[in-house]
Design a protein around this motif. Structure first.
Motif, PDB file in Angstrom:
ATOM      1  N   MET A   5       0.811  -1.222   0.048  1.00  0.00           N
ATOM      2  CA  MET A   5      -0.034   0.050   0.009  1.00  0.00           C
ATOM      3  C   MET A   5       1.110   1.158   0.022  1.00  0.00           C
ATOM      4  O   MET A   5       0.774   2.010  -0.946  1.00  0.00           O
ATOM      5  CB  MET A   5      -0.808   0.022   1.172  1.00  0.00           C
ATOM      6  N   VAL A  58      -8.698   0.128   3.613  1.00  0.00           N
ATOM      7  CA  VAL A  58      -8.071  -1.112   3.028  1.00  0.00           C
ATOM      8  C   VAL A  58      -9.032  -2.582   2.919  1.00  0.00           C
ATOM      9  O   VAL A  58      -9.579  -2.929   4.100  1.00  0.00           O
ATOM     10  CB  VAL A  58      -6.823  -1.541   3.919  1.00  0.00           C
ATOM     11  N   THR A  59      -9.379  -3.137   1.887  1.00  0.00           N
ATOM     12  CA  THR A  59     -10.465  -4.252   1.697  1.00  0.00           C
ATOM     13  C   THR A  59      -9.770  -5.254   0.598  1.00  0.00           C
ATOM     14  O   THR A  59      -8.511  -5.043   0.192  1.00  0.00           O
ATOM     15  CB  THR A  59     -11.724  -3.650   1.352  1.00  0.00           C
ATOM     16  N   VAL A  67      -8.482   1.031  -0.776  1.00  0.00           N
ATOM     17  CA  VAL A  67      -7.498   0.257  -1.214  1.00  0.00           C
ATOM     18  C   VAL A  67      -7.684  -1.190  -1.489  1.00  0.00           C
ATOM     19  O   VAL A  67      -7.940  -1.796  -0.254  1.00  0.00           O
ATOM     20  CB  VAL A  67      -6.285   0.276  -0.220  1.00  0.00           C
ATOM     21  N   LEU A 111      -5.640   1.446  -5.919  1.00  0.00           N
ATOM     22  CA  LEU A 111      -6.424   2.288  -5.017  1.00  0.00           C
ATOM     23  C   LEU A 111      -7.662   2.985  -6.111  1.00  0.00           C
ATOM     24  O   LEU A 111      -7.143   3.277  -7.273  1.00  0.00           O
ATOM     25  CB  LEU A 111      -5.427   3.220  -4.840  1.00  0.00           C
TER      26      LEU A 111
END
Length: 253
Positions: free
Chosen positions: A143, A163-164, A182, A245
């Motif tokens: 990331m 974030v997934t 993300v 992203l």
């Protein structure tokens, strides 16, 4: 006493190792090195090359084959539990074979950071070790590398991001309350299912490595190009690690 060091190595670029990670690897009596199916031989070589650059000789490396996760049925959680149990048994067999006394410093290299979408800590919990016997060494995440490579900020001013995983995006759609996602672990190209107009994507694969790939743009315009480039890269290398992203329109990067 056995000490297990779970060492975050980022994407495998030696320049991204922290000094703490270097010391943990160099000081290990044994390094566990997993091998997956044959088409990921290049991926295993990245870790082996990193160990060689740190002066870890072959006598301190325990190679083992990773078990395959059962893919049949809709009981995903049970599949993962079975798989983690099988991996833990492989670890235990390697430890018994190479450290029969049950004592020593053991390192296991973890892509990215052990705390972010990684199962190493859960697998380690199956070994019956006390908490003080398991040491976590953080690593740079994909990331961070994605944002660095594209020259963008991860979050907007005072705004949250999420974030997934590709599975979550695919099954549940865009989560409410956030405009920046993300997405990790997306082998099914879930971005292709995002139909919101004007969403932008910043995509990266093999981040921090010589074969690094980057693409960005309006999702509706570049999704097919990303999928094609992704397929080509996977065919060429036998593996791919990518992340992206997504950001709704009107948000500054």
């Amino acid at each position: 006493m056995l000490e297990l060091f779970l060492v975050g190595i980022g994407t495998g670029n030696p320049d991204h190792l922290t000094r703490e990670a270097e010391n943990a690897i160099r000081g290990a009596d044994l390094v566990l090195l997993p091998h997956k199916e044959d088409n990921k031989a290049e991926l295993a070589q990245v870790r082996l090359t990193l160990l060689q650059q740190l002066g870890v000789d072959g006598g301190r490396i325990a190679h083992f084959d990773m078990p395959q996760r059962r893919q049949t049925g809709d009981d995903y959680d049970n599949q993962v539990d079975e798989w983690h149990d099988a991996i833990a048994r492989r670890w235990q067999a390697s430890l018994a074979a190479h450290l029969p006394s049950g004592a020593g410093r053991v390192a296991l290299l973890v892509w990215g950071d052990p705390a972010l979408y990684d199962s190493t800590l859960r697998i380690a919990s199956r070994l019956g070790l006390r908490s003080e016997q398991v040491k976590v060494v953080p690593g740079i995440t994909s990331m961070q590398l994605l944002c660095s490579a594209h020259g963008i900020a991860l979050n907007e001013i005072g705004a949250p991001f999420l974030v997934t995983t590709g599975r979550q995006l695919r099954d549940h759609g865009w989560p409410p309350g956030v405009d920046t996602l993300v997405v990790m672990l997306d082998g099914q190209r879930s971005y292709e299912q995002v139909s919101e107009p004007d969403v932008e994507i910043w995509w990266g694969a093999y981040l921090g490595m010589p074969q690094q790939l980057l693409m960005r743009g309006r999702l509706a315009q570049v999704a097919a190009q990303i999928s094609a480039r992704r397929a080509q890269a996977r065919q060429a290398h036998g593996w791919i690690m990518d992340i992206y992203l997504l950001r709704r329109p009107g948000k500054r990067s």
